[in-house]
Design a protein around this motif. Structure first.
Motif, PDB file in Angstrom:
ATOM      1  N   GLY B 124       0.805  -1.214   0.000  1.00 46.88           N
ATOM      2  CA  GLY B 124       0.000   0.000   0.000  1.00 46.88           C
ATOM      3  C   GLY B 124       0.841   1.267   0.000  1.00 46.88           C
ATOM      4  N   ALA B 125       2.090   1.129   0.404  1.00 45.94           N
ATOM      5  CA  ALA B 125       2.998   2.282   0.413  1.00 45.94           C
ATOM      6  C   ALA B 125       4.236   1.969  -0.424  1.00 45.94           C
ATOM      7  CB  ALA B 125       3.411   2.608   1.850  1.00 45.94           C
ATOM      8  N   GLU B 126       4.835   3.010  -0.962  1.00 48.16           N
ATOM      9  CA  GLU B 126       6.088   2.882  -1.717  1.00 48.16           C
ATOM     10  C   GLU B 126       7.079   3.883  -1.129  1.00 48.16           C
ATOM     11  OE1 GLU B 126       6.940   0.982  -4.436  1.00 48.16           O
ATOM     12  OE2 GLU B 126       5.006  -0.022  -4.708  1.00 48.16           O
ATOM     13  N   LYS B 128       9.010   7.079  -1.153  1.00 46.00           N
ATOM     14  CA  LYS B 128       8.569   8.327  -1.774  1.00 46.00           C
ATOM     15  C   LYS B 128       9.255   8.559  -3.118  1.00 46.00           C
ATOM     16  CE  LYS B 128       8.054  13.257  -0.807  1.00 46.00           C
ATOM     17  NZ  LYS B 128       6.686  13.281  -1.350  1.00 46.00           N
ATOM     18  N   ILE B 142      -0.118  13.441  -3.748  1.00 43.79           N
ATOM     19  CA  ILE B 142       0.386  12.232  -3.092  1.00 43.79           C
ATOM     20  C   ILE B 142       0.368  12.388  -1.567  1.00 43.79           C
ATOM     21  CG2 ILE B 142       2.461  10.812  -2.775  1.00 43.79           C
ATOM     22  CD1 ILE B 142       3.177  11.445  -5.706  1.00 43.79           C
ATOM     23  N   TYR B 143      -0.118  11.362  -0.869  1.00 46.75           N
ATOM     24  CA  TYR B 143      -0.096  11.325   0.599  1.00 46.75           C
ATOM     25  C   TYR B 143       1.269  10.847   1.087  1.00 46.75           C
ATOM     26  CZ  TYR B 143      -5.164  11.460   1.646  1.00 46.75           C
ATOM     27  OH  TYR B 143      -6.479  11.824   1.838  1.00 46.75           O
ATOM     28  N   ASP B 144       1.896  11.565   1.973  1.00 43.71           N
ATOM     29  CA  ASP B 144       3.144  11.099   2.568  1.00 43.71           C
ATOM     30  C   ASP B 144       2.882  10.491   3.936  1.00 43.71           C
ATOM     31  OD1 ASP B 144       4.628  11.968   0.408  1.00 43.71           O
ATOM     32  OD2 ASP B 144       4.806  13.999   1.233  1.00 43.71           O
ATOM     33  N   ILE B 145       3.699   9.499   4.286  1.00 39.68           N
ATOM     34  CA  ILE B 145       3.601   8.903   5.618  1.00 39.68           C
ATOM     35  C   ILE B 145       4.710   9.491   6.472  1.00 39.68           C
ATOM     36  CG2 ILE B 145       3.703   6.756   6.941  1.00 39.68           C
ATOM     37  CD1 ILE B 145       2.654   5.303   4.533  1.00 39.68           C
ATOM     38  N   LEU B 153       8.082   7.459   3.064  1.00 42.13           N
ATOM     39  CA  LEU B 153       7.106   6.642   2.349  1.00 42.13           C
ATOM     40  C   LEU B 153       5.949   7.492   1.855  1.00 42.13           C
ATOM     41  CD1 LEU B 153       6.832   3.605   4.822  1.00 42.13           C
ATOM     42  CD2 LEU B 153       8.478   3.966   2.987  1.00 42.13           C
ATOM     43  N   LEU B 155       1.762   6.857   0.299  1.00 48.47           N
ATOM     44  CA  LEU B 155       0.715   5.908  -0.073  1.00 48.47           C
ATOM     45  C   LEU B 155       0.676   5.832  -1.590  1.00 48.47           C
ATOM     46  CD1 LEU B 155      -2.175   6.782   2.404  1.00 48.47           C
ATOM     47  CD2 LEU B 155      -0.475   4.962   2.540  1.00 48.47           C
ATOM     48  N   TYR B 184      -4.578   6.182  -3.281  1.00 45.25           N
ATOM     49  CA  TYR B 184      -4.841   7.346  -2.426  1.00 45.25           C
ATOM     50  C   TYR B 184      -4.448   8.644  -3.113  1.00 45.25           C
ATOM     51  CZ  TYR B 184      -5.425   3.714   1.022  1.00 45.25           C
ATOM     52  OH  TYR B 184      -5.882   2.596   1.691  1.00 45.25           O
TER      53      TYR B 184
END
Lengths: 536, 536
Positions: B124-126, B128, B142-145, B153, B155, B184
């Motif tokens: 689900g995450a890559e 960045k 883009i959503y960042d974690i 990372l 999403l 996302y």
């Protein structure tokens, strides 16, 4: 994105040696948009120690905002050498794994559906405050999403808290639901043992009033149905009761404030020695005497209905209200499991505690024992319990709940190893017919035939080269398990025929072009029948 | 967790009016662990403006570390009033929606599998940097974690870039894969039109060498098979070619650096008027004359193979190498689609541009037209194209790719509205038998019978109350669509019988307790046969 900068910098400060100077720069970037909204453009930020000496100082410079970042991201279109990897603790699931997975998940869903469950899906992220205060000591493993849009979000940590949130939010009195999806935990990954930072959970839960232990015993039955359905016989379902543990703690002289921390220490008994667990209890402020009393009560007893009676007679526990209620529940559980015809693999085990804070009643956990087929020790593969207070944490109204969660990742790991041990070949495609050309320049004829097969709903394929060799085409069928080839050659074309070849037997026959869909169907049916015969 | 504090505070500062004081407090919390690792315990942080006047000052107090947070989180076990909601632009998918979904996804997977595709799942995450520079102007969504563990990372934003990363990372020469999962985008949500921040994509892609347009035409065919398979006839697949657009831009005097930005402006033609698009082009630095020339070429022409010939003759485009190659591709596409028996709903449309940067060849998009059944305009429901340079952005080696992505969320929205219009009742459970008690105190008998049914693999249910009313039990069957009830009463128990009731017809008959599983199976088979008869 100042938030991003701040996060980047503060975390690099936390995890790597870094200078105070860096911090000051970070803080300056955080502040610029607030300090200098439009008219001003520079300033300074100072970090000072207690004696007011300047530890570090950095200029704050307002920069053009917003459009900025997308420009930066467009620039590196030129090829750059990237480190090609997936995030730590996550993994790609290649086709062979997905085939095993699909089979496993289908079987699990079939069991869930046979118990009157509806399917629910909640988002991959929740508001951070929804998750706060639900997981006890494990809360530090929650992934946060950078706040780019006003809300603080976290990736879901399990499927239980989102379910409780859903029940509360929709003011439901009852629901039986299953949910399957990935959850995220910033844990230390141990990939070979199936422990990941992103992993699938399969959850089944019953919310709403029920006769005591009725829903609970159904959940334990479901655990056994799932594991038996997947072909495992070597499992044990350990059961215990949170109220019994609390009662025991009380009888041993543990203060109520320490119930959860001590419970969480007991939970580590399947991974750690008693001495390590005792040290944790001691670190948490428990005196030596209660620790020794807990050891005597919790460490050895395992059994089933017999243990319930034995505990009823234990003088150290007699008269404790929590113990009495828990033992009533346990004896009802064993009676119901007997009526349901539940396999005799359920063990009452006082050392089972479960890590999560939210359980309030029966708790259970399924463990796989190593077998000749598969001697990996994976420990717990499923677990769950009763949590009557979780929905009430969102609203003023408690809704009793009980449920289970299957950690399929570990099951996948085991099943893959079992397949490997048996040297079973796993198909990753569903293709039934491969359209071959026997001579050159027949690409367009292949397309026409494929179109016909696809239109009839038959899974078909052909080479994407214009003039592939016939042997290469047969090889593809053998490698990927396609059972039938349809071969077009010039003579077949002339006679409006096509050659049907069974890949395994290498038998070939000519069939009419117009009836080839029916001929393929008939051949597939006879192959399936033969297959079934050999399996019996 | 200082990172968390920083994020919390900086974001509240960014999005809400907040004081400098708050910032100073935040900064002090960030710094405490660095400034006062062990021996010191207090200090101050000052935020100063350009003229060195103190804007704000806050004390820094070192606090006991680490264990700290989990304690804070354990404390609010007492009930607190939370705002109960899901994250902005995300949604729960309740059982009725999940039923529609399951049906739709199954049909889509069947089509994908019938085209020789393997299933792949990526995290689900890559990292960045894997996503950076791939999406052009949309990268800002883009959503960042939050970086809590050393890696940056994000999403996943689509399933295409992760697929390209997978092909590159595993050095694959070819692969046909499908993948279904949530992606996302931090977009402005428009939920009624099926536009969310978390939404499912169903992707099919072919990586590897292929005869020109062979893989491409198969992808267009798949789009039509999916939409027809879901019961839609009112769709159009618009097709165009990126090289043709680039050639047109070149002929109109657009410099190469502006190809992608101008293309992205053309992409907005389905949402915006020409004047708005022209203004965007002008803002991006294009002069009035080329804008007018683009209008003349791009705005009106729609057709199929005939348009290809027409464009070949257009003097404004004659001799342009890109145009010539693109038109060769287009004419081959239409020939192949004809051979494949693809429905005649494919339109060559020069105003189609597709938003994403990575396309290099054929592009396509499926649009649903409003019908009497369903007059919502949802616009594009699927799309895709050729992207020959994406894999090469990760390694030095290009692998040609072509694929499609189905935006199922919009299809769900439409199908739900169609179900509503037809007043079709959708079952959310699979339960086939409900075990009822006709008198009091028969709970344990119900359990025994349910155990028997579950053991036989029959989806069964019963009330979780000890003494439910018979009418309530029947009502449950009618409400949820359970077709059969098995009723236990004292007289039945005595005779070792059980009463089988067909809920729809209200017909009842006594059957032997020992053969009741077979009797239920026979009844279900006859109900299914009757159902099939009425449908014909």
């Amino acid at each position: 994105f100042p938030a991003t900068i701040a996060t980047t910098l503060t975390s690099s400060l936390l995890y790597k040696p870094a200078s105070i100077r860096q911090l000051a720069v970070a803080a300056s970037q955080i502040t610029k948009s607030i300090l200098f909204p439009s008219n001003q453009s520079t300033g300074r930020i100072r970090i000072m120690s207690s004696d007011a000496a300047v530890v570090s100082e950095a200029p704050v410079v307002a920069q053009p905002d917003d459009g900025d970042k997308s420009k930066q991201q467009q620039r590196p279109q030129q090829r750059q050498k990237l480190v090609l990897k997936v995030p730590k603790g996550m993994h790609d699931r290649p086709p062979v794994q997905m085939s095993v997975r699909e089979d496993v998940l289908q079987k699990i869903v079939r069991v869930f559906k046979s118990h009157d469950a509806e399917c629910l899906e909640t988002p991959g992220a929740e508001l951070k405050e929804v998750l706060t205060g639900k997981y006890g000591e494990d809360s530090k493993l929650i992934y946060d999403i950078c706040d780019q849009g006003g809300e603080l979000l976290s990736l879901r940590y399990d499927l239980t808290v989102p379910f409780a949130r859903y029940v509360a939010m929709n003011k439901l009195q009852s629901m039986r639901r299953y949910q399957i999806g990935p959850v995220y935990r910033r844990d230390q990954p141990a990939m070979t043992r199936g422990r990941y930072r992103e992993f699938y959970q399969c959850d089944f839960d019953i919310a709403g009033e029920s006769e005591p232990m009725l829903a609970d015993s159904e959940c334990v039955l479901i655990l056994t149905e799932v594991l038996s359905g997947l072909g495992f016989s070597n499992y044990t379902v350990r059961v215990n009761h949170r109220l019994l543990l609390d009662g025991i703690f009380q009888c041993c002289g543990v203060s109520e404030a320490l119930f959860r921390p001590i419970c969480s220490a007991v939970d580590k008994l399947d991974k750690c020695s008693w001495d390590e667990v005792a040290k944790e209890m001691s670190d948490k402020g428990l005196a030596d005497e209660p620790i020794e009393r807990i050891r005597q009560l919790v460490l050895t007893p395992r059994g089933s209905a017999d243990l319930v009676d034995q505990l009823r007679e234990n003088p150290a526990l007699k008269g404790n209200a929590m113990v009495t209620q828990a033992l009533d529940d346990m004896s009802r559980l064993f009676r119901y499991l007997g009526l349901l015809g539940c396999p005799d693999q359920v063990r009452f085990d006082l050392s089972l505690a479960r890590g999560l804070d939210y359980y309030t009643g029966l708790i259970y956990e399924a463990v796989l024992e190593p077998t000749p087929d598969c001697n990996v020790t994976v420990g717990s593969v499923a677990g769950g319990g009763r949590y009557d207070k979780l929905v009430g944490m969102f609203t003023k109204k408690d809704i009793p709940c009980v449920g289970l969660s299957i950690g399929v990742e570990r099951l996948f790991t085991i099943l893959e190893q079992m397949h490997k041990a048996k040297e079973q070949k796993i198909r990753t495609t569903a293709t039934q017919v491969y359209v071959c050309s026997a001579q050159k320049n027949l690409l367009e004829e292949r397309l026409r035939l494929c179109g016909q097969l696809w239109c009839a709903g038959l899974p078909a394929a052909h080479s994407l080269r214009s003039n592939p060799k016939l042997l290469t085409q047969f090889q593809y069928c053998e490698d990927t398990g396609v059972p039938i080839a349809l071969i077009i050659g010039e003579s077949e074309l002339r006679d409006n025929k096509v050659k049907l070849r069974c890949i395994a037997s290498r038998k070939e026959r000519l069939v009419d072009r117009d009836s080839c869909v029916d001929e393929v169907r008939a051949e597939l049916a006879s192959l399936a029948a033969a297959q079934q015969k050999t399996e019996q």
